[in-house]
Structure formats: structure tokens, C-alpha cells
Write an enzyme that holds these catalytic residues in place. Structure first.
Site, mmCIF file in Angstrom:
data_model
loop_
_atom_site.group_PDB
_atom_site.id
_atom_site.type_symbol
_atom_site.label_atom_id
_atom_site.label_comp_id
_atom_site.label_asym_id
_atom_site.label_seq_id
_atom_site.Cartn_x
_atom_site.Cartn_y
_atom_site.Cartn_z
ATOM 1 N N GLU A 10 61.142 -38.894 -12.811
ATOM 2 C CA GLU A 10 60.229 -37.760 -12.910
ATOM 3 C C GLU A 10 61.084 -36.497 -13.047
ATOM 4 O OE1 GLU A 10 56.920 -37.918 -13.071
ATOM 5 O OE2 GLU A 10 57.032 -40.119 -12.925
ATOM 6 N N TRP B 183 72.447 -15.317 -12.362
ATOM 7 C CA TRP B 183 72.302 -14.697 -11.041
ATOM 8 C C TRP B 183 73.352 -13.606 -10.856
ATOM 9 C CZ3 TRP B 183 75.064 -13.964 -6.550
ATOM 10 C CH2 TRP B 183 74.344 -13.736 -5.374
ATOM 11 N N SER C 207 70.805 -31.597 -20.693
ATOM 12 C CA SER C 207 72.215 -31.205 -20.772
ATOM 13 C C SER C 207 73.187 -32.356 -20.554
ATOM 14 C CB SER C 207 72.509 -30.066 -19.774
ATOM 15 O OG SER C 207 71.783 -28.912 -20.124
ATOM 16 N N THR D 47 81.775 -32.184 -18.838
ATOM 17 C CA THR D 47 82.923 -32.228 -19.747
ATOM 18 C C THR D 47 82.893 -31.029 -20.683
ATOM 19 O OG1 THR D 47 81.654 -33.670 -21.227
ATOM 20 C CG2 THR D 47 83.139 -34.743 -19.674
ATOM 21 N N ASP E 251 71.585 -25.010 -12.172
ATOM 22 C CA ASP E 251 71.725 -24.054 -13.267
ATOM 23 C C ASP E 251 71.311 -22.649 -12.833
ATOM 24 O OD1 ASP E 251 72.300 -23.243 -15.855
ATOM 25 O OD2 ASP E 251 70.277 -23.650 -16.585
ATOM 26 N N GLY E 252 71.988 -21.654 -13.376
ATOM 27 C CA GLY E 252 71.587 -20.273 -13.142
ATOM 28 C C GLY E 252 72.596 -19.410 -12.423
ATOM 29 N N HIS F 36 78.837 -18.590 -8.861
ATOM 30 C CA HIS F 36 79.263 -19.930 -8.443
ATOM 31 C C HIS F 36 79.526 -19.968 -6.939
ATOM 32 C CE1 HIS F 36 79.355 -21.108 -12.571
ATOM 33 N NE2 HIS F 36 80.404 -20.363 -12.878
ATOM 34 N N LEU G 216 73.266 -40.089 4.108
ATOM 35 C CA LEU G 216 73.162 -39.672 2.712
ATOM 36 C C LEU G 216 74.491 -39.847 1.979
ATOM 37 C CD1 LEU G 216 71.674 -37.981 0.397
ATOM 38 C CD2 LEU G 216 72.773 -35.978 1.451
#
Length: 249
Positions: A208, A26, A197, A67, A21-22, A38, A132
Site C-alpha cells: 500500500e 525544508w 524513485s 546510488t 524526502d524533503g 539532512h 525492531l
């Protein structure tokens, strides 16, 4: 001693989820269009993915497009879809180099065809990687996921494949988009907002939560390490008391 050096490998979470987020704020702070934020957020994605891979974390799930994001201005949505295609194309080699497997959750059918094709191609190319697993949540929301799971489960009950008496949390989890991965032990949200959200609501029952004031385009490996260190310093009780945990050691 650096933050990374303080991390205990045996106490790292297997699965970390991130609400990125942000980006818009920014960009606004710099007097530029939201899409500029983005684009700069891609570097943060790269940094966090590399950090997770280097540490040996098994799963990293990034909330890339919800969505609800379809309700944003068309020019922003179009720019995001174009950015998604170009980013997947440019990062595939890096994923292969770092032994990272790409996976996605969400309503992929609602994505533009070129996004679906590029995503499928990258997932296929990286499918045999064993490090990963990078999970992109695209056109995803938790309520959508739960409703889909309920529909599919109800269909199996109607066909006689599932008995109602057998339904429990484990069986229901098998109908979720994340059925082949562990629930995230840590959820990180950037930009100083304190909201979930509509993200992984079923899966984060015992996660956590870590909230960072850093806007996503500025989020770097060091910030990720700080979140992991904070996680390691918490006592995870799962409904038990601290005394019970001590006795069970």
C-alpha cells in the site's frame, strides 16, 4: 481518542518502508544549506524508529542514500557521509536500549571506509537484539539490486547449482538484498512527491502506498500513526474481489 489509540495491533504491517524526502526543501525554506535539512532529518528518523519499535513492528526500512545521490554536489555528499558516521555512532546506545537491530542493504563497498567500519560495528553490536530491525538503504537502488540478483542467479545457473526450470518469483526473491525479511506491506513517502524513485521495486508489488505532504524533518510519530491508520482502513485484495475476501473470512 488519539490516532495511536485507534490502531489495531493485529492489523499493523510487519514491514514499513519509508522514502524520506524533503530535507533540501525544508532547508531552502529557511534560507540554509541543504545539509542543515539532512541534520534536522535525523530527529524524524529517531521519532519514526521509536514509534515502530513501541508498536511492535518487525521491520522499518529507510531510504537513506540512493546510488543516484552520488551525483549530487561533492560537498553535500561529503557532508551526508560525515553525518551518517556521527549519527550511527551517537545512536548505537539508543538502538541497544530499545532492543533494535541495525541492518543495511545496498552497495556498501561504494561507501567511504569510515562509513563501512562504523556501520559494521553498529550492526555487530546490535545483532543479537530481538525487537525492531531497522534497515538502512545506503548506496541503494532497486535497478542495481535486481541486476545484482540476475548476475548472481545466472552465475549459479552456469555452475549448475540452479536449473532454469526451477526459477520462479520465490527463488528470485532469495537473491535480493531483502531475502531474509518480508516484503513491505506499507510504503510511505514524505514531502508531497508521488514517485517511487527506484526503491524496492520488486518488493512493493503489493504494498500500500501512502504519500504525505509533510517534509521529512517535520515528520513525527503522529504522522507515522496517521499513515498506519490509513493502511488499516484499506482493503488488501491481492488480485481478488471484495466478495471473495468476505467469503474467505
Amino acid at each position: 481518542m488519539s490516532v495511536k489509540e485507534q490502531l489495531i495491533t493485529e492489523k499493523l504491517p510487519r514491514h514499513v518502508a519509508v522514502i524520506m524526502d524533503g530535507n533540501g526543501r525544508w532547508a531552502r525554506q529557511r534560507g540554509t544549506a541543504r545539509v542543515f535539512g539532512h541534520k534536522n532529518g535525523v530527529k524524524a528518523v529517531r521519532e519514526v524508529t521509536e514509534a515502530a519499535a513501541e508498536l511492535g513492528i518487525d521491520y522499518l526500512t529507510l531510504y537513506a542514500f540512493s546510488t543516484e545521490n552520488w551525483n549530487r554536489p561533492k560537498n553535500e555528499v561529503d557532508a551526508l557521509m560525515s553525518l551518517l558516521v556521527s549519527t550511527i555512532a551517537s545512536e548505537t546506545k539508543t538502538l541497544m536500549k530499545n532492543n533494535v537491530k541495525l541492518f543495511s542493504i545496498g552497495c556498501k563497498e561504494s561507501l567511504p571506509n569510515n562509513v563501512q567500519e562504523k556501520l559494521a560495528s553498529c550492526m555487530k553490536q546490535t545483532s543479537t537484539n530481538t525487537g525492531l530491525t531497522l534497515v538502512l538503504a545506503l548506496s541503494y537502488s532497486s535497478r542495481w539490486e535486481i541486476i545484482q540478483a540476475v548476475k548472481n542467479l545466472a552465475g549459479d545457473v552456469k555452475k549448475g547449482d540452479v536449473d532454469i526450470s526451477d526459477i520462479d518469483s520465490n527463488l528470485f526473491s532469495g537473491y535480493m538484498e531483502t531475502r531474509n525479511m518480508p516484503d513491505p506491506e506499507l510504503l510511505i513517502r514524505t514531502s508531497g512527491e508521488f514517485r517511487i524513485s527506484n526503491f524496492l521495486l520488486w518488493q512493493i508489488a503489493y504494498s500500500e502506498l501512502y504519500f504525505s505532504d509533510v517534509l521529512w524533518p517535520d515528520f513525527r510519530k503522529e504522522h507515522f500513526y496517521e499513515a498506519l491508520l490509513d493502511f488499516q482502513n484499506r482493503e488488501r485484495r491481492f488480485g481478488k474481489t471484495s466478495d471473495q475476501l468476505i467469503l474467505n473470512k
